[in-house]
Design a protein around this motif. Structure first.
Motif, mmCIF file in Angstrom:
data_model
loop_
_atom_site.group_PDB
_atom_site.id
_atom_site.type_symbol
_atom_site.label_atom_id
_atom_site.label_comp_id
_atom_site.label_asym_id
_atom_site.label_seq_id
_atom_site.Cartn_x
_atom_site.Cartn_y
_atom_site.Cartn_z
ATOM 1 N N GLN B 329 -1.004 -0.208 3.969
ATOM 2 C CA GLN B 329 -1.579 0.091 2.742
ATOM 3 C C GLN B 329 -3.099 0.761 2.469
ATOM 4 O O GLN B 329 -2.917 1.321 2.068
ATOM 5 C CB GLN B 329 -2.788 -1.570 2.298
ATOM 6 C CG GLN B 329 -2.714 -1.771 3.706
ATOM 7 C CD GLN B 329 -4.012 -3.373 3.247
ATOM 8 O OE1 GLN B 329 -4.810 -3.094 2.026
ATOM 9 N NE2 GLN B 329 -3.809 -4.146 4.505
ATOM 10 N N SER B 332 0.275 4.934 1.557
ATOM 11 C CA SER B 332 1.086 4.111 0.207
ATOM 12 C C SER B 332 -0.316 4.003 -0.715
ATOM 13 O O SER B 332 -0.723 3.226 -1.197
ATOM 14 C CB SER B 332 2.701 3.017 0.307
ATOM 15 O OG SER B 332 2.993 3.876 -0.794
ATOM 16 N N HIS B 334 2.088 2.706 -3.659
ATOM 17 C CA HIS B 334 2.343 1.469 -3.823
ATOM 18 C C HIS B 334 2.418 0.284 -2.865
ATOM 19 O O HIS B 334 3.446 -0.759 -3.605
ATOM 20 C CB HIS B 334 3.565 1.643 -4.422
ATOM 21 C CG HIS B 334 4.325 2.649 -5.070
ATOM 22 N ND1 HIS B 334 4.078 3.148 -6.671
ATOM 23 C CD2 HIS B 334 4.362 4.480 -3.954
ATOM 24 C CE1 HIS B 334 4.530 4.894 -6.521
ATOM 25 N NE2 HIS B 334 4.362 5.342 -5.444
ATOM 26 N N ALA B 335 2.077 0.513 -1.765
ATOM 27 C CA ALA B 335 2.325 -1.329 -1.108
ATOM 28 C C ALA B 335 1.993 -2.060 -2.093
ATOM 29 O O ALA B 335 0.331 -1.968 -2.324
ATOM 30 C CB ALA B 335 2.683 -0.675 0.211
#
Lengths: 141, 804
Positions: B329, B332, B334-335
């Motif tokens: 987290q 990224s 996106h995560a």
């Protein structure tokens, strides 16, 4: 010597070179205080917006669309001013966590790469139960 | 309390079906395991039959769960938390469908659904391999079912149920004090705005099909080790291997196109951990295809094939762990974050690490290997080297991506250096050179041994053509990416040659090697596509140009200009702005869809007058409790370049009212007034001025004040007007938009002194700040992707036909 051994040797040598450059270039996670001590060195700091300021984010795109100034506080309570030389990300006010990557220079944390900040917003790509709770409480007819 | 109006039955059925799917897949696993191990043929057959039935029940349950969730979402049953949290009434059917896979539960379900479909196909086609292969797939299926189970075993949470009720999720929300609360939930939380996009409908199902399909070659490899039939599966599994690699590649590239077209990450690839996590298994699967081909033709490289398969699939599960456990987290965009089940995903991962690795180590020595070395002039030698390079490149990427995981394990606090992209690019550029060269020449070698003379004769022409083309690109293409020094630039030129060589040599091989027989030329076509992708990546990245360079801003001069911001250009409405070869003008904006989407029209006119076009980047209002907007780029596509733009700020997007007010001053000619960025001097006052703003005749009473505005770097002028019309005083204020400065004449105090009012505000004029980027030859990348996948499909069909 077998060909495979030669290949392995070349492979190991190349990998070693790559790993050494990679490691030499790594930055580290720091606090704002330790970043101050390592002035001029690229570091990564996990922070959040300093909400004790009246206006923690200053962005005036009509004058300069390429400078966002904001104030952060890290987990230990250290504070710093940040210069980010790009547009203000749209949902920055809402972020509950900002990961900065840049250099401390003259007491200001300078970020010169666009991907130098990474925000975690309650709403993006994930569900924030608190926000959902709020909407559930408000969105009633 | 008894709640009224809830629709509890579908949820109860759904929850039952989830449990049923778990039990059925466990039964299938055990039955298939027995079928694969018992000696008695009759007994094995009956076990297999049971396995089939159990797996079919599982596939049916998962499909039904899927249908029930869609039914709940479609009918807006907001008493279900999943429905409430991922959809709302405004969504069209296709987005209601994609609401299913916005959450973790739904995406696991999608994965399980594809496993079901694939499993049913394998029952038809796998023959003697069915039992051992399906054992592994049933096992994976059982693990995925636990992810959507949503039960507590003592204090341990097992998965998240998609059928949990909103009132169970938030038991103390005030709304649940009312028994008829169902009628009072106005609307759902909605689908994340960024995901309300047709790519969201296409990309996840294809990516998950890719993820699901990769289990098949892995399961074959495990079956080979387990049954000690080490080389028996390598031909029959080839179509599956090609299929899964192609679909996974397609899924990844669709994500890249999505990122490029609508997510304004500023490009199609950012080395984001989530992107890397799916790229790496793909690279290793590609390596595995090649070693498996080597084995099928020569008997070499079987051990490497096993290693690649097992690692590739471990990395598939590892990527799930990285993106869904919250480990990434901080690195990224996106995560997902941890939803309380990260222990379970870790366990899931270990389930796919320990048994396969244990099995591999135990059987490794038994895997047949040829002691005699590969010949230097043989195809298998160079194919193996290429696979190895690809594999090592993948390991480098996943290693760098895994730093957060390494930090947790070893208590370190390392992070990739400041320039994330370059830390990958400077290694991968050499990988591109090596892989490019190997892909170009390897097909020209024969398996086992090649006569030197024939090799040189055949490769001569393609080599010459490639050198000519590459030199032309290097000389006339103005590839001049000096940002990282001459060494890196030289590497780019070398890589361009290598990738052109790949395209030309493989294209020629269709005639030189296959005599124009396209049916068997799938591999060459894939390689041509791969080469084109490399060419597209190299040229579009190294020649990418930011057109919206803001050199006007005074902050942007001096030695630090390159480091300090300059990528956004501020355009004031109606004012043409000098932007390289274009005049850029922000002409108008329009709002559609109840204010949800706002389009900005930016006219770009070539200075030589040859072309004028309008870009329409837009911003979309966020949903799901987030305020603010997300930007959505617009591009003008040419055959050889894209002009890509997105809006980053506008006065329309700023919150709150403009609070600046006019301040009054009295001024005589020669007086100076100060403002934030400089000072203003009243130079002169003109009676009945000639101005474009209004026609004044001899009978009018009008005056114009001529002010000079001095800022640190320039002098500007500003000319407000004051006049009488039918005895009424009127004024025409003048504004200097670039300084955010407005001046008006309020009245004439005496014949020497004027009362003027001055306002400073950045909100006076409609403006946008936008970024415009030129991506040359981006189409080569998309075409290359298509050609590569076409080649995969051709090879697959050819091999399926061979099997029959």
């Amino acid at each position: 010597m077998k060909k495979l051994h030669i290949v392995a040797l070349i492979g190991i040598a190349a990998s070693l070179m790559v790993i050494l450059t990679f490691v030499g270039d790594l930055s580290t996670y720091e606090t704002l205080a330790s970043a101050r001590q390592k002035e001029g060195k690229t570091v990564t700091v996990v922070t959040q917006l300093d909400h004790s300021m009246e206006d923690p984010i200053i962005y005036d795109p009509a004058r300069n669309a390429n400078l966002t100034t904001f104030y952060v506080v890290d987990t230990l309570g250290n504070k710093a001013k940040v210069h980010y030389y790009f547009e203000k990300p749209f949902d920055m006010e809402k972020s509950d966590r900002i990961v900065l990557k840049g250099k401390m220079q003259n007491g200001v944390f300078e970020i010169t790469r666009k991907d130098g900040i990474l925000m975690k917003c309650p709403s993006k790509y994930k569900d924030n139960p608190n926000a959902t709770y709020e909407t559930l409480t408000q969105n009633v007819n | 309390m008894n709640f009224v109006g809830e629709h509890l039955l579908p949820g109860q059925i759904g929850h039952f079906l989830v449990i049923l799917s778990l039990v059925a897949s466990l039964v299938a696993m055990i039955a298939y395991f027995k079928a694969a191990t018992v000696q008695n043929l009759q007994e094995a057959l009956s076990w297999k039959k049971l396995g089939r039935i159990a797996f079919a029940v599982d596939a049916f349950s998962i499909t039904a769960v899927f249908a029930i969730i869609f039914y709940l979402i479609y009918n807006h049953y907001f008493e279900y938390y999943y429905v409430y949290n991922h959809s709302d009434r405004s969504l069209s059917v296709k987005f209601l469908l994609s609401s299913i896979w916005e959450g973790q539960e739904g995406s696991f379900l999608l994965w399980a659904f594809w496993h079901g479909v694939i499993g049913l196909m394998l029952m038809k086609t796998a023959k003697k391999w069915e039992a051992p292969v399906m054992t592994t797939i049933s096992f994976a299926q059982a693990l995925i079912s636990t992810m959507i189970l949503g039960i507590y075993i003592f204090d341990l949470k097992m998965g998240n149920s998609p059928f949990i009720l909103t009132r169970q999720q938030f038991p103390d929300a005030p709304i649940f004090q009312r028994p008829d609360y169902v009628h009072h939930i106005a609307d759902g939380n909605g689908l994340n705005q960024l995901l309300q996009n047709y790519w969201m409908v296409i990309h996840p199902p294809i990516l998950f099909l890719g993820f699901a399909a990769t289990i098949v070659p892995f399961a074959y490899a495990i079956a080979g080790l387990w049954k000690k039939d080490f080389g028996g599966w390598t031909k029959v599994s080839m179509p599956w291997l090609l299929f899964s690699t192609a679909v996974l590649g397609l899924g990844i590239m669709l994500g890249a196109i999505w990122a490029y077209e609508s997510l304004s990450f500023g490009g199609y690839w950012a080395w984001d951990p989530v992107e890397n996590a799916s790229l790496v298994p793909w690279m290793i699967f590609v390596a595995a295809i090649h070693t498996q081909l080597v084995y099928n033709s020569t008997g070499h490289s079987l051990r490497a094939t096993y290693v690649f398969y097992i690692l590739a699939y471990i990395f598939i599960i590892y990527s799930t762990y990285l993106t869904r456990s919250g480990a990434l987290q901080d690195t990224s965009v996106h995560a997902f974050v941890d939803t309380g089940t990260s222990w379970q995903i870790k366990a899931f991962l270990w389930c796919f690490v320990i048994p396969p690795v244990f099995l591999l180590i135990r059987r490794y020595k038994q895997i047949p290997a040829i002691q005699k070395e590969e010949n230097l002039l043989s195809r298998e030698f160079w194919m193996f080297i290429g696979s190895l390079v690809l594999f090592l490149a993948g390991i480098y990427i996943i290693g760098a991506t895994s730093l957060p995981v390494i930090n947790t394990i070893f208590g370190t606090s390392l992070d990739v250096g400041e320039n994330v992209e370059f830390s990958y690019n400077r290694v991968q550029i050499f990988v591109a050179i090596l892989i490019g060269l190997l892909t170009a020449v390897t097909q020209y070698f024969k398996y086992k041994d090649t006569a030197k003379k024939t090799f040189y004769r055949k490769i001569a022409l393609p080599t010459i053509i490639s050198v000519v083309i590459a030199v032309c690109i290097s000389v006339f293409g103005a590839v001049n990416f000096v940002k990282y020094g001459a060494g890196f630039l030289a590497a780019i030129h070398l890589a361009i040659f290598a990738s052109v060589y790949t395209v030309v040599a493989n294209f020629s091989y269709i005639w030189i090697g296959f005599k124009g027989n396209l049916k068997v030329a799938g591999a060459s076509i894939s390689h041509v596509g791969f080469g084109l992708m490399l060419v597209g990546i190299l040229i579009s990245s190294s020649k990418q140009e930011i057109l919206s360079m803001n050199w006007v801003n005074p902050l942007n001069f001096g030695e630090e200009a390159q480091q300090k911001g300059w990528e956004n250009l501020t355009l004031y409405q109606g004012v043409p702005f000098d932007m390289g070869e274009y005049w850029a003008t922000y002409t108008e904006d329009s709002t559609v869809d109840n204010g949800r989407i706002m389009y900005f029209f930016v006219e770009l006119a070539k200075k030589d007058g040859s072309e004028t076009f309008v870009l329409k980047p837009d911003v979309i209002k966020n949903t799901k409790g987030a305020t603010g907007y997300s930007n959505n780029p617009d591009s003008k596509h040419y055959w050889n370049r894209d002009i890509f733009s997105y809006v980053n700020a506008s006065d329309k997007l700023m919150s709150g009212e403009d609070t600046a007010t006019f301040r009054k001053h009295s001024a005589k000619v020669g007086d100076t007034l100060f403002f934030m960025e400089g000072y203003i001097k009243l130079d002169s006052v003109v009676v009945n001025p000639t101005t474009s703003k209004k026609q004044f005749g001899a009978n009018d009473t009008a005056i114009q004040a001529n002010f000079s505005v001095y800022t640190q770097e320039r002098k500007l002028s500003i000319k407000p007007i004051y006049y009488l019309e039918n005895g009424q005083p009127k004024k025409i204020n003048d504004t200097l938009f670039s300084q955010g400065l407005a001046i008006g004449i309020d009245k004439v105090i005496d014949d020497q002194t004027l009362e003027v009012s001055v306002k400073e505000s950045s909100r006076m004029v409609p403006f946008i700040a936008l970024k415009i980027i030129k991506f040359p030859f981006i189409n080569v990348l998309w075409i290359g992707t298509f050609v590569m996948l076409l080649g995969f499909a051709m090879s697959m069909l050819y091999r399926i036909r061979l099997k029959k």
